[in-house]
Design an enzyme around this catalytic site. Sequence first.
Site, PDB file in Angstrom:
ATOM      1  N   GLY A  32       0.832  -1.129  -0.036  1.00  0.00           N
ATOM      2  CA  GLY A  32      -0.026  -0.101   0.087  1.00  0.00           C
ATOM      3  C   GLY A  32       0.878   1.251   0.061  1.00  0.00           C
ATOM      4  O   GLY A  32       2.127   1.192   0.052  1.00  0.00           O
ATOM      5  N   LEU A  33       0.286   2.197  -0.230  1.00  0.00           N
ATOM      6  CA  LEU A  33       0.860   3.632  -0.071  1.00  0.00           C
ATOM      7  C   LEU A  33       1.633   3.875   1.201  1.00  0.00           C
ATOM      8  O   LEU A  33       1.084   3.355   2.139  1.00  0.00           O
ATOM      9  CB  LEU A  33      -0.270   4.796  -0.503  1.00  0.00           C
ATOM     10  CG  LEU A  33      -0.761   4.788  -1.797  1.00  0.00           C
ATOM     11  CD1 LEU A  33      -1.798   5.765  -1.762  1.00  0.00           C
ATOM     12  CD2 LEU A  33       0.285   5.079  -2.953  1.00  0.00           C
ATOM     13  N   GLY A  35       2.149   5.647   4.356  1.00  0.00           N
ATOM     14  CA  GLY A  35       1.210   6.141   5.295  1.00  0.00           C
ATOM     15  C   GLY A  35      -0.067   5.518   5.454  1.00  0.00           C
ATOM     16  O   GLY A  35      -1.056   5.869   6.000  1.00  0.00           O
ATOM     17  N   SER A  36      -0.160   4.330   4.639  1.00  0.00           N
ATOM     18  CA  SER A  36      -1.532   3.631   4.279  1.00  0.00           C
ATOM     19  C   SER A  36      -1.776   2.872   5.587  1.00  0.00           C
ATOM     20  O   SER A  36      -3.197   2.338   5.958  1.00  0.00           O
ATOM     21  CB  SER A  36      -1.591   2.594   3.333  1.00  0.00           C
ATOM     22  OG  SER A  36      -0.644   1.834   3.127  1.00  0.00           O
ATOM     23  N   GLY A  37      -0.815   2.470   6.443  1.00  0.00           N
ATOM     24  CA  GLY A  37      -1.023   1.511   7.539  1.00  0.00           C
ATOM     25  C   GLY A  37      -0.305   0.394   7.787  1.00  0.00           C
ATOM     26  O   GLY A  37      -0.560  -0.390   8.625  1.00  0.00           O
ATOM     27  N   LYS A  38       0.717   0.065   6.754  1.00  0.00           N
ATOM     28  CA  LYS A  38       1.235  -1.152   6.497  1.00  0.00           C
ATOM     29  C   LYS A  38       2.044  -1.701   7.976  1.00  0.00           C
ATOM     30  O   LYS A  38       1.749  -2.628   8.410  1.00  0.00           O
ATOM     31  CB  LYS A  38       2.208  -1.078   5.439  1.00  0.00           C
ATOM     32  CG  LYS A  38       1.766  -0.977   4.144  1.00  0.00           C
ATOM     33  CD  LYS A  38       2.647  -0.754   2.854  1.00  0.00           C
ATOM     34  CE  LYS A  38       3.828   0.031   3.131  1.00  0.00           C
ATOM     35  NZ  LYS A  38       3.352   1.261   3.078  1.00  0.00           N
ATOM     36  N   SER A  39       2.978  -0.639   8.149  1.00  0.00           N
ATOM     37  CA  SER A  39       3.721  -0.976   9.348  1.00  0.00           C
ATOM     38  C   SER A  39       3.020  -1.238  10.620  1.00  0.00           C
ATOM     39  O   SER A  39       3.188  -2.149  11.222  1.00  0.00           O
ATOM     40  CB  SER A  39       4.626   0.101   9.435  1.00  0.00           C
ATOM     41  OG  SER A  39       5.592   0.238   8.515  1.00  0.00           O
ATOM     42  N   SER A 106       5.825  -1.850  -2.138  1.00  0.00           N
ATOM     43  CA  SER A 106       5.944  -3.149  -3.376  1.00  0.00           C
ATOM     44  C   SER A 106       4.787  -2.542  -4.379  1.00  0.00           C
ATOM     45  O   SER A 106       3.930  -3.009  -4.628  1.00  0.00           O
ATOM     46  CB  SER A 106       5.787  -4.281  -2.701  1.00  0.00           C
ATOM     47  OG  SER A 106       4.542  -4.492  -2.032  1.00  0.00           O
TER      48      SER A 106
HETATM   49  N1  PPS Z   1      10.506   8.430  -3.157  1.00  0.00           N
HETATM   50  C1  PPS Z   1       9.860   7.682  -2.182  1.00  0.00           C
HETATM   51  N2  PPS Z   1       8.759   6.936  -2.439  1.00  0.00           N
HETATM   52  C2  PPS Z   1       8.144   6.229  -1.424  1.00  0.00           C
HETATM   53  N3  PPS Z   1       8.566   6.021  -0.164  1.00  0.00           N
HETATM   54  C3  PPS Z   1       9.826   6.909   0.195  1.00  0.00           C
HETATM   55  C4  PPS Z   1      10.500   7.527  -0.703  1.00  0.00           C
HETATM   56  N4  PPS Z   1      11.517   7.862  -0.458  1.00  0.00           N
HETATM   57  C5  PPS Z   1      11.500   7.691   0.961  1.00  0.00           C
HETATM   58  N5  PPS Z   1      10.508   6.842   1.217  1.00  0.00           N
HETATM   59  C6  PPS Z   1      10.233   5.878   2.494  1.00  0.00           C
HETATM   60  O1  PPS Z   1      10.728   4.720   2.212  1.00  0.00           O
HETATM   61  C7  PPS Z   1       9.678   3.838   2.325  1.00  0.00           C
HETATM   62  C8  PPS Z   1       9.306   2.955   1.242  1.00  0.00           C
HETATM   63  O2  PPS Z   1      10.270   2.052   1.133  1.00  0.00           O
HETATM   64  P1  PPS Z   1       9.781   0.450   0.626  1.00  0.00           P
HETATM   65  O3  PPS Z   1      11.076  -0.342   0.628  1.00  0.00           O
HETATM   66  O4  PPS Z   1       8.554   0.109   1.138  1.00  0.00           O
HETATM   67  O5  PPS Z   1       9.551   1.011  -1.074  1.00  0.00           O
HETATM   68  S1  PPS Z   1       9.366   0.220  -2.235  1.00  0.00           S
HETATM   69  O6  PPS Z   1       8.483  -1.241  -2.062  1.00  0.00           O
HETATM   70  O7  PPS Z   1      10.738  -0.026  -2.774  1.00  0.00           O
HETATM   71  O8  PPS Z   1       8.747   0.980  -3.259  1.00  0.00           O
HETATM   72  C9  PPS Z   1       8.406   4.595   2.990  1.00  0.00           C
HETATM   73  O9  PPS Z   1       7.900   4.076   4.081  1.00  0.00           O
HETATM   74  P2  PPS Z   1       6.294   3.885   4.419  1.00  0.00           P
HETATM   75  O10 PPS Z   1       5.775   5.210   4.804  1.00  0.00           O
HETATM   76  O11 PPS Z   1       6.344   2.861   5.705  1.00  0.00           O
HETATM   77  O12 PPS Z   1       5.837   3.118   3.307  1.00  0.00           O
HETATM   78  C10 PPS Z   1       9.066   6.004   3.018  1.00  0.00           C
HETATM   79  O13 PPS Z   1       8.987   6.425   4.484  1.00  0.00           O
HETATM   80  N1  ADP Z   2      -6.903   1.092  10.298  1.00  0.00           N
HETATM   81  C1  ADP Z   2      -5.807   1.547  10.337  1.00  0.00           C
HETATM   82  N2  ADP Z   2      -4.681   0.582  10.082  1.00  0.00           N
HETATM   83  C2  ADP Z   2      -3.418   0.998  10.289  1.00  0.00           C
HETATM   84  N3  ADP Z   2      -3.222   2.431  10.612  1.00  0.00           N
HETATM   85  C3  ADP Z   2      -3.992   3.121  10.754  1.00  0.00           C
HETATM   86  C4  ADP Z   2      -5.670   2.800  10.627  1.00  0.00           C
HETATM   87  N4  ADP Z   2      -6.298   3.877  11.058  1.00  0.00           N
HETATM   88  C5  ADP Z   2      -5.422   4.831  11.164  1.00  0.00           C
HETATM   89  N5  ADP Z   2      -4.000   4.538  11.189  1.00  0.00           N
HETATM   90  C6  ADP Z   2      -3.014   5.300  11.151  1.00  0.00           C
HETATM   91  O1  ADP Z   2      -2.138   5.470  10.133  1.00  0.00           O
HETATM   92  C7  ADP Z   2      -0.698   5.805  10.099  1.00  0.00           C
HETATM   93  C8  ADP Z   2      -0.119   4.822   9.161  1.00  0.00           C
HETATM   94  O2  ADP Z   2       1.305   4.734   9.357  1.00  0.00           O
HETATM   95  P1  ADP Z   2       2.124   3.570   8.830  1.00  0.00           P
HETATM   96  O3  ADP Z   2       1.479   2.213   9.791  1.00  0.00           O
HETATM   97  O4  ADP Z   2       3.767   4.082   9.403  1.00  0.00           O
HETATM   98  O5  ADP Z   2       1.900   3.438   7.437  1.00  0.00           O
HETATM   99  P2  ADP Z   2       2.897   2.862   6.255  1.00  0.00           P
HETATM  100  O6  ADP Z   2       3.677   1.799   6.897  1.00  0.00           O
HETATM  101  O7  ADP Z   2       1.970   2.124   5.151  1.00  0.00           O
HETATM  102  O8  ADP Z   2       3.638   4.115   5.735  1.00  0.00           O
HETATM  103  C9  ADP Z   2      -0.554   5.567  11.559  1.00  0.00           C
HETATM  104  O9  ADP Z   2      -0.246   6.886  12.311  1.00  0.00           O
HETATM  105  C10 ADP Z   2      -1.477   4.784  12.095  1.00  0.00           C
HETATM  106  O10 ADP Z   2      -2.069   5.034  13.559  1.00  0.00           O
END
Ligand code: PPS
Ligand code: ADP
Length: 197
Positions: A32-33, A35-39, A106
């Site tokens: 997912g995007l 900030g979508s909530g994967k971690s 991904s």
């Molecule tokens: N250009 C760009 N695009 C997307 N994300 C970025 C970028 N630069 C840094 N970040 C940070 O790196 C995290 C994503 O890494 P991933 O290994 O999951 O990315 S990928 O699967 O190879 O596309 C991603 O973490 P998450 O927010 O947990 O998704 C970002 O914090």
């Molecule tokens: N249903 C939900 N599942 C996961 N995260 C959620 C949900 N609702 C709100 N959130 C919030 O959205 C944010 C997601 O951040 P994070 O887990 O770091 O996303 P990602 O790993 O996709 O970048 C967190 O602040 C989390 O508390």
Amino acid sequence: MENHIHPAVFKISRQLRIERLNQKPKLIWFTGLSGSGKSTLANAVEVQLFEAGYSTYLLDGDNIRTGLNKDLGFSKEDRVENIRRIAEVAKLMMDAGLIVVSAFISPFRVERQLIAELVGAENFLEVYVDCPLEVCEERDVKGLYKKARAGVIKNFTGIDSPYEAPISPAVHIHSDKEDLKISVKKVIGVISAAIGH
Ligand SMILES: Nc1ncnc2c1ncn2[C@@H]1O[C@H](COP(=O)(O)OS(=O)(=O)O)[C@@H](OP(=O)(O)O)[C@H]1O
Ligand SMILES: Nc1ncnc2c1ncn2[C@@H]1O[C@H](COP(=O)(O)OP(=O)(O)O)[C@@H](O)[C@H]1O
């Protein structure tokens, strides 16, 4: 190209490891995007499985992009290589008998398809953490969307780099509409059926 590599036959097989741990290795793949909530979700799911007695491991940016893959950036080629290496690591962990939980953007459908082929489609559970870009951007957990909009970060997923949503994920989460507890329950429900507990 001929590479002259002859894999060794291990005395301790995957099957022996599986029997010792008494569980079916699976790869639970959150996509997912940013900030979508994967971690958040992957962590919560791993806690539930671990507390239920399963042997698990979580693969996430923190232990991959700062270590094994610290040489990779966010171009299309680097993202493809990032996911290829992670899939190989996940496969080794599954050979060790573990239930592997992973949280990576991904973004490319074909790469996720390759992971399924590598670990076996029956062992691959794709979880789509669906959340509108506007909501991810509003959350802006790490302040990266702001930087991407300002042009400070290039190739940011959803802004100037594509995200290809799964077509038929094992689980489809709407993290903007469900609370975390409901999302965890949905994932655990599907996993439990897959691991036969
Ligand atoms: N250009 C760009 N695009 C997307 N994300 C970025 C970028 N630069 C840094 N970040 C940070 O790196 C995290 C994503 O890494 P991933 O290994 O999951 O990315 S990928 O699967 O190879 O596309 C991603 O973490 P998450 O927010 O947990 O998704 C970002 O914090
Ligand atoms: N249903 C939900 N599942 C996961 N995260 C959620 C949900 N609702 C709100 N959130 C919030 O959205 C944010 C997601 O951040 P994070 O887990 O770091 O996303 P990602 O790993 O996709 O970048 C967190 O602040 C989390 O508390």
